[in-house]
Scaffold this active site. Structure first.
Site, short mmCIF file in Angstrom:
data_model
loop_
_atom_site.label_atom_id
_atom_site.label_comp_id
_atom_site.label_asym_id
_atom_site.label_seq_id
_atom_site.Cartn_x
_atom_site.Cartn_y
_atom_site.Cartn_z
N CYS A 18 0.85 -1.19 0.00
CA CYS A 18 0.00 0.00 0.00
C CYS A 18 0.89 1.24 0.00
O CYS A 18 1.80 1.36 0.82
CB CYS A 18 -0.87 -0.04 1.25
SG CYS A 18 -1.75 1.51 1.57
N CYS A 21 0.48 3.30 3.57
CA CYS A 21 1.02 2.90 4.87
C CYS A 21 2.13 1.87 4.75
O CYS A 21 2.69 1.44 5.75
CB CYS A 21 -0.09 2.37 5.77
SG CYS A 21 -0.74 0.78 5.23
N CYS A 66 -6.96 -1.18 1.48
CA CYS A 66 -5.94 -1.62 2.42
C CYS A 66 -6.60 -1.88 3.78
O CYS A 66 -7.33 -1.04 4.29
CB CYS A 66 -4.88 -0.53 2.55
SG CYS A 66 -3.67 -0.86 3.84
N CYS A 69 -4.91 0.85 6.53
CA CYS A 69 -5.19 2.29 6.55
C CYS A 69 -6.44 2.67 5.78
O CYS A 69 -6.85 3.82 5.83
CB CYS A 69 -3.98 3.07 6.03
SG CYS A 69 -3.76 2.98 4.24
N CYS A 89 -7.57 -5.99 -9.82
CA CYS A 89 -7.19 -4.96 -10.79
C CYS A 89 -6.80 -3.71 -10.00
O CYS A 89 -7.67 -3.03 -9.46
CB CYS A 89 -8.38 -4.69 -11.72
SG CYS A 89 -8.04 -3.55 -13.04
ZN ZN Z 1 -2.49 1.13 3.72
#
Ligand code: ZN
Length: 100
Positions: A18, A21, A66, A69, A89
């Site tokens: 991600c 984070c 995510c 976060c 995707c």
């Molecule tokens: Zn994150």
């Protein structure tokens, strides 16, 4: 934009995390060429992402966020390769890549 992500040609072993984070979300081994112009994965890392229904744009889709976060990462579709049958995707700008 499709085909804009440098991750499309990223084939080194590693993990996609991600961008918000830095929590790892996808293993590079799960990446495949979907032909869509977006980085695509057949599975996410366990507990790394949350999925929820998204009916914006008049389409029934499943949004991927995510789990740490809450950043929007992309969408998951059920037309991927076996054995998972899934196609994550992803938006390339929502991810960062770390070699292992
Ligand atoms: Zn994150």
């Amino acid at each position: 934009m499709p085909y804009s992500s440098p991750f499309l040609t990223e084939h080194r072993p590693g993990r996609f995390a991600c961008a918000g984070c830095d929590t790892a979300a996808f293993d590079a081994r799960a990446k495949f060429d979907s032909g869509t112009g977006w980085p695509s994965f057949e599975r996410a890392l366990p507990h790394a992402v949350q999925e929820r229904s998204d009916d914006s744009l008049g389409m029934e889709r499943t949004e991927v966020r995510c789990a740490t976060c809450g950043s929007h990462l992309g969408h998951v579709f059920d037309d991927g390769p076996q054995p998972t049958g899934l196609r994550y995707c992803m938006n390339g700008v929502a991810l960062s890549f770390h070699t292992t």
